[in-house]
Design a protein around this motif. Structure first.
Motif, mmCIF file in Angstrom:
data_model
loop_
_atom_site.group_PDB
_atom_site.id
_atom_site.type_symbol
_atom_site.label_atom_id
_atom_site.label_comp_id
_atom_site.label_asym_id
_atom_site.label_seq_id
_atom_site.Cartn_x
_atom_site.Cartn_y
_atom_site.Cartn_z
ATOM 1 N N THR A 279 0.818 -1.225 0.000
ATOM 2 C CA THR A 279 0.000 0.000 0.000
ATOM 3 C C THR A 279 0.850 1.273 0.000
ATOM 4 N N SER A 280 2.164 1.122 0.144
ATOM 5 C CA SER A 280 3.006 2.326 0.232
ATOM 6 C C SER A 280 2.918 3.222 -0.998
ATOM 7 N N PRO A 281 2.883 2.681 -2.244
ATOM 8 C CA PRO A 281 2.732 3.602 -3.383
ATOM 9 C C PRO A 281 1.408 4.372 -3.343
ATOM 10 N N ILE A 282 0.338 3.683 -2.929
ATOM 11 C CA ILE A 282 -0.970 4.352 -2.857
ATOM 12 C C ILE A 282 -0.963 5.415 -1.770
ATOM 13 N N ILE A 283 -0.451 5.046 -0.589
ATOM 14 C CA ILE A 283 -0.399 6.002 0.530
ATOM 15 C C ILE A 283 0.484 7.190 0.164
ATOM 16 N N ALA A 284 1.595 6.901 -0.523
ATOM 17 C CA ALA A 284 2.506 7.989 -0.910
ATOM 18 C C ALA A 284 1.800 8.980 -1.840
ATOM 19 N N LYS A 285 1.019 8.471 -2.777
ATOM 20 C CA LYS A 285 0.312 9.371 -3.690
ATOM 21 C C LYS A 285 -0.778 10.153 -2.970
ATOM 22 N N LEU A 286 -1.419 9.495 -1.972
ATOM 23 C CA LEU A 286 -2.464 10.196 -1.230
ATOM 24 C C LEU A 286 -1.886 11.285 -0.330
ATOM 25 N N LEU A 287 -0.737 11.019 0.288
ATOM 26 C CA LEU A 287 -0.155 11.974 1.236
ATOM 27 C C LEU A 287 0.628 13.088 0.540
ATOM 28 N N SER A 288 1.164 12.808 -0.629
ATOM 29 C CA SER A 288 1.979 13.821 -1.305
ATOM 30 C C SER A 288 1.100 14.939 -1.844
ATOM 31 N N PRO A 289 1.596 16.166 -1.806
ATOM 32 C CA PRO A 289 0.812 17.286 -2.365
ATOM 33 C C PRO A 289 0.753 17.197 -3.886
ATOM 34 N N LYS A 290 -0.149 17.959 -4.426
ATOM 35 C CA LYS A 290 -0.316 17.979 -5.875
ATOM 36 C C LYS A 290 0.937 18.568 -6.504
ATOM 37 N N GLY A 291 1.601 17.773 -7.332
ATOM 38 C CA GLY A 291 2.864 18.203 -7.897
ATOM 39 C C GLY A 291 2.750 18.686 -9.332
ATOM 40 N N GLU A 292 3.925 18.964 -9.887
ATOM 41 C CA GLU A 292 3.984 19.486 -11.261
ATOM 42 C C GLU A 292 3.397 18.487 -12.252
ATOM 43 N N PHE A 293 3.703 17.215 -12.070
ATOM 44 C CA PHE A 293 3.175 16.196 -12.972
ATOM 45 C C PHE A 293 1.648 16.155 -12.928
ATOM 46 N N ASP A 294 1.091 16.297 -11.725
ATOM 47 C CA ASP A 294 -0.370 16.253 -11.590
ATOM 48 C C ASP A 294 -1.018 17.423 -12.316
ATOM 49 N N PHE A 295 -0.405 18.616 -12.190
ATOM 50 C CA PHE A 295 -0.966 19.776 -12.882
ATOM 51 C C PHE A 295 -0.868 19.614 -14.403
ATOM 52 N N ARG A 296 0.274 19.124 -14.866
ATOM 53 C CA ARG A 296 0.424 18.935 -16.315
ATOM 54 C C ARG A 296 -0.551 17.865 -16.831
ATOM 55 N N LEU A 297 -0.712 16.799 -16.065
ATOM 56 C CA LEU A 297 -1.638 15.745 -16.470
ATOM 57 C C LEU A 297 -3.074 16.265 -16.484
ATOM 58 N N GLU A 298 -3.421 17.035 -15.458
ATOM 59 C CA GLU A 298 -4.769 17.606 -15.411
ATOM 60 C C GLU A 298 -5.004 18.561 -16.575
ATOM 61 N N ASP A 299 -3.954 19.355 -16.908
ATOM 62 C CA ASP A 299 -4.079 20.274 -18.044
ATOM 63 C C ASP A 299 -4.306 19.504 -19.340
ATOM 64 N N GLN A 300 -3.570 18.419 -19.518
ATOM 65 C CA GLN A 300 -3.732 17.622 -20.736
ATOM 66 C C GLN A 300 -5.109 16.971 -20.793
ATOM 67 N N GLU A 301 -5.546 16.440 -19.672
ATOM 68 C CA GLU A 301 -6.839 15.760 -19.646
ATOM 69 C C GLU A 301 -7.990 16.740 -19.849
ATOM 70 N N THR A 302 -7.906 17.909 -19.196
ATOM 71 C CA THR A 302 -8.987 18.895 -19.364
ATOM 72 C C THR A 302 -9.005 19.458 -20.777
ATOM 73 N N THR A 303 -7.809 19.560 -21.392
ATOM 74 C CA THR A 303 -7.767 20.036 -22.782
ATOM 75 C C THR A 303 -8.498 19.068 -23.705
ATOM 76 N N VAL A 304 -8.182 17.804 -23.548
ATOM 77 C CA VAL A 304 -8.856 16.786 -24.366
ATOM 78 C C VAL A 304 -10.345 16.743 -24.060
ATOM 79 N N LYS A 305 -10.689 16.832 -22.781
ATOM 80 C CA LYS A 305 -12.099 16.792 -22.387
ATOM 81 C C LYS A 305 -12.874 17.971 -22.959
ATOM 82 N N THR A 306 -12.255 19.183 -22.871
ATOM 83 C CA THR A 306 -12.929 20.374 -23.393
ATOM 84 C C THR A 306 -13.097 20.292 -24.909
ATOM 85 N N TRP A 307 -12.055 19.856 -25.589
ATOM 86 C CA TRP A 307 -12.104 19.749 -27.049
ATOM 87 C C TRP A 307 -13.162 18.725 -27.480
#
Length: 366
Positions: A279-307
């Motif tokens: 469970t350590s990878p899952i817990i690590a992702k839950l406890l870690s703050p939103k990072g640069e990768f998360d913002f870039r991934l969200e930007d890519q996903e929202t771009t595709v979703k909006t389009w």
């Protein structure tokens, strides 16, 4: 090279992660390393568990590798599908099914390694169980033969009793005719008179009967003893034939049951260790703050979703507009005289064709 491999194991989008900072890349490399080594432990555990079943090294390692790849794929999927959100409650709800799956995987991985770690203690428990099974098996088999053996032994005792009784009778007759000869009993006349002769003949006849009885009974007793020996041999054969089954009572299920006889606390700590690893990878992702990768991934996903939403909306609008135009066109030409006359002409031709066809059918029927 190793860092890129672990990033690949984490399931992260490498195209996005390559544009992120080194710290963000190291975070996902650490998550991927956890996923990889969990799969390695799963391979070792499954190989050992299967070796206790198949007792073949190559088959156990082969299927252990398949199991390790399966666990690797599951862990990679679990980690890659957890996405950071702005609401911690949503993240926990998203991760709950995956944590439950991780618990199941941890149980499956830890159990075979527990069997290996506590192998000596398990062997001791299995030895005690085998001894108990051996005694119980011997008693069960003996219950099949002992009644018959006891019956035959009683017959031998009965035959021997007949001989002993006859011998006692013969000895008594012997004492009688000797006493008659000595004059100490019977007529009390010293010498071998008629009474002595009569008693001697009676003794001799009884002695012949005793000898015949001994011959017959000993033959019967020899036959009964041979039958008893055969039954005893069959008993030993049955015990020896069933003993290998007891000796092989050390399979996977037997070892798991033997493990349950041991104190539960050490096994529980090993389970907690693998649960923490799984469970350590899952817990690590839950406890870690939103990072640069998360913002870039969200930007890519929202771009595709909006389009995608824009294209769907445009198609719906295009369909509505086209329907409106068609309705207006048909409404405009509905009242034109030329269209009406053309439809009337075609309707008249159709009625004439129907009348001709009906006439031909009636004519053929007549």
């Amino acid at each position: 090279m190793l860092k890129q491999f672990f990033i690949l194991c984490s399931g992260a989008d490498t195209d996005i992660l390559n544009d992120c900072s080194v710290g963000e890349q190291n975070k996902y490399a650490g998550i991927g390393a956890t996923v990889f080594f969990t799969a390695v432990m799963a391979t070792i555990a499954a190989s050992y568990a299967l070796f206790t079943v198949f007792d073949n090294l190559y088959s156990s390692v082969f299927f252990g590798l398949i199991w390790g790849l399966l666990i690797f794929n599951l862990d990679r999927y679990i980690v890659s599908t957890i996405k950071k959100r702005d609401n911690i409650l949503d993240e926990i709800l998203q991760a709950t099914p995956r944590i439950m799956l991780a618990v199941i995987i941890a149980v499956v991985i830890s159990k075979p390694l527990e069997l290996k770690i506590f192998e000596k203690e398990i062997n001791q428990v299995l030895l005690e169980q085998k001894n108990e099974l051996t005694l119980a098996n011997q008693n069960q088999i003996a219950e099949q033969f002992n009644p018959k053996i006891s019956e035959l032994e009683n017959e031998i005792v009965s035959l021997q009793s007949q001989i002993d009784t006859k011998e006692t009778e013969v000895n008594a007759l012997y004492d009688t005719y000797i006493s008659e000869a000595e004059g100490t009993a019977g007529t009390k006349l010293l010498g071998k008179g008629p009474v002595y002769k009569e008693k001697r003949e009676k003794h001799d006849a009884a002695l012949i009967d005793l000898q015949n009885l001994k011959t017959e009974n000993k033959a019967k007793m020899a036959s009964l003893e041979a039958e008893i020996a055969m039954l005893q041999d069959n008993y030993k054969t049955s015990v020896s034939d069933s003993q290998p089954i007891i000796d092989n009572f050390d399979g996977l299920m037997a070892r798991v049951n033997a493990l349950s006889k041991l104190p539960w606390l050490p096994s529980f700590f090993i389970f907690l260790l693998f649960l923490a690893i799984e469970t350590s990878p899952i817990i690590a992702k839950l406890l870690s703050p939103k990072g640069e990768f998360d913002f870039r991934l969200e930007d890519q996903e929202t771009t595709v979703k909006t389009w995608t939403m824009q294209k769907v909306a445009e198609r719906k609008l295009l369909l509505k507009t086209d329907n409106d135009i068609n309705n207006r066109v048909y409404n405009d030409i509905a009242d034109e005289e030329e269209v009406i006359n053309f439809k009337r002409k075609k309707a008249r031709e159709l009625m004439q064709l129907q009348a001709d066809a009906f006439f031909k059918n009636q004519k053929n029927a007549l």
